[in-house]
Design a protein around this motif. Sequence first.
Motif, short mmCIF file in Angstrom:
data_model
loop_
_atom_site.label_atom_id
_atom_site.label_comp_id
_atom_site.label_asym_id
_atom_site.label_seq_id
_atom_site.Cartn_x
_atom_site.Cartn_y
_atom_site.Cartn_z
N UNK A 107 0.86 -1.19 0.00
CA UNK A 107 0.00 0.00 0.00
C UNK A 107 0.89 1.23 0.00
N UNK A 108 0.85 1.98 -1.09
CA UNK A 108 1.69 3.17 -1.24
C UNK A 108 1.05 4.35 -0.53
N UNK A 109 1.88 5.05 0.24
CA UNK A 109 1.44 6.24 0.97
C UNK A 109 2.33 7.41 0.60
N UNK A 110 1.73 8.55 0.36
CA UNK A 110 2.51 9.76 0.05
C UNK A 110 1.69 10.98 0.43
N UNK A 111 2.36 11.96 1.01
CA UNK A 111 1.72 13.23 1.28
C UNK A 111 0.97 13.32 2.59
N UNK A 112 1.02 12.26 3.41
CA UNK A 112 0.32 12.27 4.69
C UNK A 112 1.26 12.72 5.80
N UNK A 113 0.86 13.72 6.54
CA UNK A 113 1.68 14.18 7.67
C UNK A 113 1.95 13.05 8.67
N UNK A 114 0.99 12.15 8.85
CA UNK A 114 1.13 11.07 9.83
C UNK A 114 2.21 10.07 9.47
N UNK A 115 2.72 10.10 8.24
CA UNK A 115 3.83 9.22 7.87
C UNK A 115 5.02 9.44 8.80
N UNK A 116 5.14 10.66 9.35
CA UNK A 116 6.29 10.98 10.21
C UNK A 116 6.22 10.26 11.55
N UNK A 117 5.10 9.65 11.87
CA UNK A 117 4.99 8.86 13.10
C UNK A 117 5.66 7.49 12.96
N UNK A 118 5.99 7.12 11.73
CA UNK A 118 6.65 5.84 11.47
C UNK A 118 8.16 6.06 11.50
N UNK A 119 8.86 5.28 12.29
CA UNK A 119 10.30 5.46 12.51
C UNK A 119 11.05 5.63 11.19
#
Length: 195
Positions: A107-119
């Motif tokens: 599952x590709x994710x891009x542009x979500x601020x919450x991605x920064x919660x992933x180490x």
Amino acid sequence: MTLQDELLEAISWAAAKGWTPATGGNFSVRTDEGYLVTASGVDKTRVSAEDLLRCDLDGRVLAGRGKPSAESDLHAALYRFEPNIGCVLHTHTLASTVLSRRFPEGIRLAGFEMQKALAGNVTHDAAITLPVVPNSQDMAELAAHVQAGWPMPWGFLVQGHGIYAVGESVAACRRHLEAIEFLLACTLEETRWTS
């Protein structure tokens, strides 16, 4: 707070969110001798210390009542091949189940601020992929699928099954699980707009 207490709190937290339907999910934390893991068939909304089994890294029960779920062997495998994993939290959510079927290649994710919660992620501008592995009732086969796709620093989805979040501590694993679930919920909403 002990590791056991942290794990019990994480289980109750996930159950309160509705992520453990029908006694689903399993949860563990690494210990000096192996790991603590939830016994099979336990209602996660009412989990207690008596519902945890002490196992070695080969998945053998050392202490506790009840039996481990078959998926306890996957927890053992994760702890064996990645020494930095301190906790594994496995849940069954709507978004993870549906999206892992729709996007079996990841599952590709891009542009979500919450991605920064992933180490390891420091910007929403990066594109990342949440891995999806094929489901199997054979835990050795499932572990082989996971190991073939490693590294998976936040965890992975099992196709049509749910999320396995990992982290170096219970707190890190909880953060990864919550972030993954939020990102999947956003992605599920987006797929409704474009369908």
